[in-house]
Design an enzyme around this catalytic site. Structure first.
Site, PDB file in Angstrom:
ATOM      1  NE  ARG A  47      -2.524  -1.206   3.708  1.00 43.12           N
ATOM      2  CZ  ARG A  47      -2.523  -2.304   4.209  1.00 43.12           C
ATOM      3  NH1 ARG A  47      -3.049  -3.401   3.606  1.00 43.12           N
ATOM      4  NH2 ARG A  47      -1.971  -2.318   5.511  1.00 43.12           N
ATOM      5  CE  LYS A 137     -14.597   9.465   2.082  1.00 42.06           C
ATOM      6  NZ  LYS A 137     -14.311   8.470   1.218  1.00 42.06           N
ATOM      7  CD  GLU A 178     -18.221  10.122   0.179  1.00 38.78           C
ATOM      8  OE1 GLU A 178     -17.068  10.247   0.761  1.00 38.78           O
ATOM      9  OE2 GLU A 178     -18.489   9.217  -0.975  1.00 38.78           O
ATOM     10  CE  LYS A 220     -16.141  11.385  -2.585  1.00 44.57           C
ATOM     11  NZ  LYS A 220     -14.472  11.188  -2.536  1.00 44.57           N
TER      12      LYS A 220
HETATM   13  P1  13P Z   1     -15.348   6.512  -5.872  1.00 42.94           P
HETATM   14  O1  13P Z   1     -15.085   7.744  -6.828  1.00 42.94           O
HETATM   15  O2  13P Z   1     -14.478   5.317  -6.344  1.00 42.94           O
HETATM   16  O3  13P Z   1     -16.764   6.300  -5.694  1.00 42.94           O
HETATM   17  O4  13P Z   1     -14.657   6.858  -4.403  1.00 42.94           O
HETATM   18  C1  13P Z   1     -14.979   8.134  -3.858  1.00 42.94           C
HETATM   19  C2  13P Z   1     -14.904   8.151  -2.477  1.00 42.94           C
HETATM   20  O5  13P Z   1     -14.289   8.606  -1.626  1.00 42.94           O
HETATM   21  C3  13P Z   1     -16.082   7.150  -1.771  1.00 42.94           C
HETATM   22  O6  13P Z   1     -16.010   7.566  -0.396  1.00 42.94           O
END
Ligand code: 13P
Length: 337
Positions: A47, A137, A178, A220
């Site tokens: 990773r 986030k 998000e 988001k």
């Molecule tokens: P994806 O663009 O692969 O959906 O990932 C964005 C993300 O941060 C999901 O939490």
């Protein structure tokens, strides 16, 4: 610098024209799934190698304004022995951190889930900030069916999202809010629009209740598309349906909407964002915060082999550049060649 100045500067940097956010904050199970798809076994060292490689791509800062990291990465060093947040900052990229602790079944709401991680969040954020994170986030997840998500799930998830955002702002960390409405299923685009609108309205009620400053956060969300078992909609259809919902449910005080890709192909995610940015002026910046849509081609090119490093970096830069063009409606499918 005051907390207000910190928040304003971070928002401005993240929403610079021609740039967007790279979501590289996959949890251990998620990155293991992505690695497995390209024949790589996930380990701490692998990773570190992969993330160090993509963050080191020369010129990345031209199209990427911020990177969301997973907790492990925040305290790892790059292959050149720089702390990862320092490596990003040296390229003019703002380091961020995923702070939720994932989701669990929501009790008494079969099929719905609730995101957890508020306990001890303030203390964790202090440490993350000390390590260089300037934004955070938190992801809520909503499943769609004929009956899901339940009212209970919409309200409970909006509440934790707003509490997270308030805590972040109190410490000078910009919250990325998000609420992901999942693409999985055979629902219509109209049903996605209906669920997205009710989720967004509830989220903004909760943000208001918790006195979150809308000017100092970033939304988001997912785009409004048909469920993935249905035929795809065109970029123009997605753009129209998405903007229709967002113009009703997202206050103009929100400075930016950075979409997730949520299972769209890299090309679709770029074309859909481009279509939105081709539809005239909107109250907010319309940008990207893609995980898969930015990284998939890079992961395929890499396949765990150090010798493939420059191909992987080139694949990431290509997607970043094309999404950068989509920020102003200047992407054309011919640019894929
Ligand atoms: P994806 O663009 O692969 O959906 O990932 C964005 C993300 O941060 C999901 O939490």
């Amino acid at each position: 610098m005051t907390i207000q100045e910190e928040l304003n500067d971070t928002v401005r940097e993240l929403l610079q024209p021609g740039k967007g956010i790279l979501a590289a904050d996959e949890s251990h199970p998620t990155i293991a799934k992505r690695f497995k798809a390209v024949g790589v076994e996930s380990s701490e060292e692998k990773r570190r190698e992969y993330r160090s490689l993509i963050f080191s791509a020369s010129g990345l800062g031209e199209f990427i304004s911020g990177v969301i990291l997973f907790e492990e990465t925040l305290s790892q060093n790059s292959l050149d022995n720089l702390p990862m947040p320092k490596l990003l900052a040296s390229k003019g990229i703002v380091p961020g951190i995923k702070v939720d602790k994932g989701k669990q079944p929501l009790i008494n709401a079969p099929g719905d889930e609730i995101t957890v991680g508020l306990d001890g969040l303030e203390d964790r954020l202090e440490i993350y900030k000390h390590q260089g994170a300037r934004f955070a986030k938190w992801r809520d997840v909503f499943h769609i069916s004929g009956t899901l998500p339940s009212r209970q799930a919409v309200e409970a998830n909006a509440e934790v999202l707003a509490r997270y955002a308030a805590i972040c702002q109190s410490l000078g960390i910009v919250p990325i809010v998000e609420p992901e409405v999942l693409i999985d299923g055979d629902h219509t685009m109209e049903r996605t629009a209906e669920v997205s609108e009710s989720v967004l309205r509830e989220v903004f009620h909760a943000l208001y209740r918790h006195k979150v400053e809308l000017k100092q956060m970033i939304l988001k969300p997912s785009m409004v598309t048909p469920g993935k078992e249905n035929p795809k909609a065109t970029p123009e259809e997605v753009a129209r349906a998405t903007l229709d919902v967002f113009r009703r449910a997202v206050p103009a005080a929100v400075p930016g909407i950075c979409f997730l890709s949520g299972g769209q192909t890299p090309e679709e995610a770029t074309a859909n964002l481009n279509a939105m940015n081709s539809m005239g002026a909107q109250p907010w910046e319309l940008s990207f915060s893609y995980g898969r849509a930015l990284q998939e081609p890079a992961q395929k090119a890499w396949a765990g082999e150090p010798d493939n490093g420059s191909d992987a970096q080139a694949a990431l830069l290509k997607r970043a550049r094309l999404n950068g063009a989509a920020r102003s409606g200047n992407y054309r499918p011919e640019m894929e060649d």
